[in-house]
Design an enzyme around this catalytic site. Structure first.
Site, PDB file in Angstrom:
ATOM      1  N   GLY A 296     -12.721 -21.328  13.541  1.00  0.00           N
ATOM      2  CA  GLY A 296     -12.166 -22.274  12.582  1.00  0.00           C
ATOM      3  C   GLY A 296     -12.815 -22.153  11.221  1.00  0.00           C
ATOM      4  CB  SER A 297     -13.335 -24.762   8.639  1.00  0.00           C
ATOM      5  OG  SER A 297     -11.994 -25.182   8.617  1.00  0.00           O
ATOM      6  CB  THR A 298     -17.786 -22.141  11.187  1.00  0.00           C
ATOM      7  OG1 THR A 298     -17.064 -21.371  12.162  1.00  0.00           O
ATOM      8  CG2 THR A 298     -17.973 -23.561  11.680  1.00  0.00           C
TER       9      THR A 298
END
Length: 573
Positions: A296-298
């Site tokens: 995801g956004s990591t």
């Protein structure tokens, strides 16, 4: 009745019998004279050899396994002496009247002992009970049942129990590594048994030791990079988080950004390696190294690296995210709300899906992939842990626009917790990539510069904004320290697509932000209720890193009071 008359014995037959007996007596006398008088040396050797063949035995001297310790010398795995009871079925089979009392002492039924005897009836060796306490073994031997003997062995003991279970693994009953580092370094840890010659009596008891023979060689010791203090703290916080959120599972990894050493690695659920009688096989897995998930956004910071390296973007370059969504092919990608015009730094701070997508689509279609590849995605970390997953980083000659967009915010690829920590250590270590190590390093590892130090510093500064007021991870803040990181909340992949109500909640960060020394990644699998990474995983990061910084005596770099305001969370990507 007529009286029966016995026939007279023939004189020659009598003489033959007497002569035969005299010859046998003479032969015995001659043999005795030969052995005892005429050829003393050969006679003694013969008799001694025959006696030795019946009383001298070669005994195995067990070798204990090498100790595993943490970076400070604290024992994590040790071998303790135990006793095992074995029997010669051929001897014990003649003592059936002793079976009932022997079975009671062994805590088994007579029927069970009988079945065991039948199974090994053609053998001269079988174990009755293994790894007993010395006093229990002594009580069994006190019965003096012929054919029952004692054997010394070693059993592995793990002082930290479930706290280090996934990392260390365990050994089997023969003291050979089966899981984890016990398996990876089995040859290094395993000792070499010795042998000695002993004199035994009729009942198999050792009367005396004849010679030492070959001494046992103990296994070599292994010193890990783990700090047991941090391991306990991380385990405690993760366990509390799962209880608080009702999550299915979770992992925490802490790295030393300067050396690449793993300082802590914990998972939930765990198990007790000292007592595996009711072990659930699903608890054996070291999720931090084996389980793969979409990050995801990591991984948005890596996408921004590609943007900064292109020369077309700077942290203050403005991106128009109006009206809060963007359509890429048939897919509509949305932000939580319409953020309007954001700088590149603010795109990361707000975790804007629209901003990240616009940046990714403006770059060459291979640029983002190449950065991800440089950060180690798609290959293992070099830890050497058995069964480590490499993750998946797809590469295509022609990328569709939606594939480029989703890859930029962590969908369509998979990573492990340890891989993500290794990637973030590049930011913390001024753009240097190095393999991770679960062993304490005595000298620096081979490394390479994968991004410019200036770019690494710019990204750390932007990561710090994420934890500031208005960012998605204010709950990751640590009193008196500057920290930076990125939240992530990814839908779990299921057959046919993605589950609407099952998530991975993530937080990856560095501390202290002024000169990062620690990298930590927290993964929470399927939390109930709140599921955003900023609400579920970030608080665990804060607690663990706060303790780690103080234990490592790292000086505070932020003495201003913490802000009171908090922002709810990040985008679902």
């Amino acid at each position: 009745m007529a009286k029966q008359v016995k026939a007279p014995i023939s004189p020659w037959r009598f003489r033959v019998v007497v002569a035969g007996l005299l010859v046998l007596a003479a032969m015995l006398l001659a043999r005795t004279l030969t052995l005892q008088v005429l050829d003393v040396d050969r006679g003694y050797e013969f008799l001694q050899g025959q006696g030795n063949a019946r009383t001298i035995r070669s005994e195995i001297i067990p070798a204990h396994r090498g100790m595993i310790s943490d970076r400070n010398g604290e024992p994590l795995a040790v071998s303790t002496p135990v006793a095992s009871i074995w029997a010669n079925p051929r001897e014990l089979g003649k003592q059936k009247d002793a079976w009932p009392r022997l079975a009671r002492a062994l805590s088994m039924s007579v029927a069970e002992l009988s079945r065991k005897m039948e199974r090994y009836s053609n053998s001269q060796f079988m174990y009755l009970r293994r790894h007993l306490a010395p006093q229990d073994a002594k009580a069994i031997l006190a019965l003096k049942v012929p054919g029952v003997y004692l054997q010394r062995e070693y059993r592995r003991f793990y002082p930290a129990g479930e706290v280090t279970a996934h990392l260390l693994g365990f050994t089997n009953i023969d003291d050979r590594g089966q899981e984890g580092l016990e398996l990876a370094y089995d040859e290094w840890l395993n000792g070499e048994p010795g042998r000695k010659r002993v004199l035994k009596d009729l009942y198999g008891n050792i009367i005396r030791e004849i010679d030492a023979g070959k001494e046992a060689s103990p296994g070599k010791s292994l010193q890990l990079s783990i700090d047991l203090r941090l391991q306990y703290l991380a385990y405690r916080e993760l366990k509390a988080a799962l209880k608080r959120t009702g999550a299915k599972a979770g992992s925490v990894v802490i790295l030393d950004s300067k050396s690449g050493e793993v300082l802590a690695m914990v998972n939930q659920p765990s198990y007790n390696p000292n007592n595996r009688s009711q072990l659930n096989p699903s608890a054996l897995r070291n999720r931090a190294v084996i389980d793969m998930f979409e990050p995801g956004s990591t991984v948005k910071p890596m996408t921004l690296v590609a943007a900064l390296e292109s020369g077309r973007y700077q942290p203050d370059t403005e991106i128009n995210t109006h009206p809060g969504y963007i359509k890429v092919g048939p897919k509509l990608l949305e932000d939580h709300r319409n953020y309007g015009v954001l700088t590149v730094a603010e795109v990361l701070k707000k975790s804007s899906q629209v901003g990240t997508t616009k940046i990714a689509l403006s770059l060459d279609e291979q640029e983002v992939w190449r950065v991800f590849q440089r950060f180690g995605f798609g290959r293992d970390t070099g830890s050497g842990f058995p069964g480590e997953s490499s993750g998946v980083l797809p590469n295509r000659p022609n990328w569709r626009a939606i594939e480029r967009a989703t890859l930029s915010f962590g969908y369509g690829m998979t990573v492990t917790n340890l891989q993500l920590a290794q990637a973030y250590s590049v930011f913390a270590n001024h753009g240097v990539f190095q393999p991770v190590s679960m062993l304490k390093r005595q000298e620096p590892a081979e490394h390479r510069q994968v991004i410019a130090p200036k770019v690494a510093r710019q990204v750390v500064d932007m990561l710090e904004l994420v934890t500031q007021p208005g960012g998605t991870a204010t709950r990751a803040r640590v009193a008196a320290y500057r920290v930076g990181g990125k939240t992530g909340t990814s839908h779990k992949a299921v057959a046919g697509g993605y589950a609407e109500d099952r998530y991975f909640s993530l937080f990856a960060g560095v501390a202290p932000a002024s000169d990062p020394r620690i990298v930590a990644v927290v993964t929470i699998d399927e939390p109930e209720g709140d599921y955003f990474g900023g609400l579920v995983a970030a608080p665990v990061f804060s607690s663990v890193v706060a303790d780690a910084l103080r234990l490592m005596n790292i000086a505070p770099d932020d003495v201003e009071p913490e802000p009171k305001g908090e922002d709810r969370g990040d985008a679902a990507a």
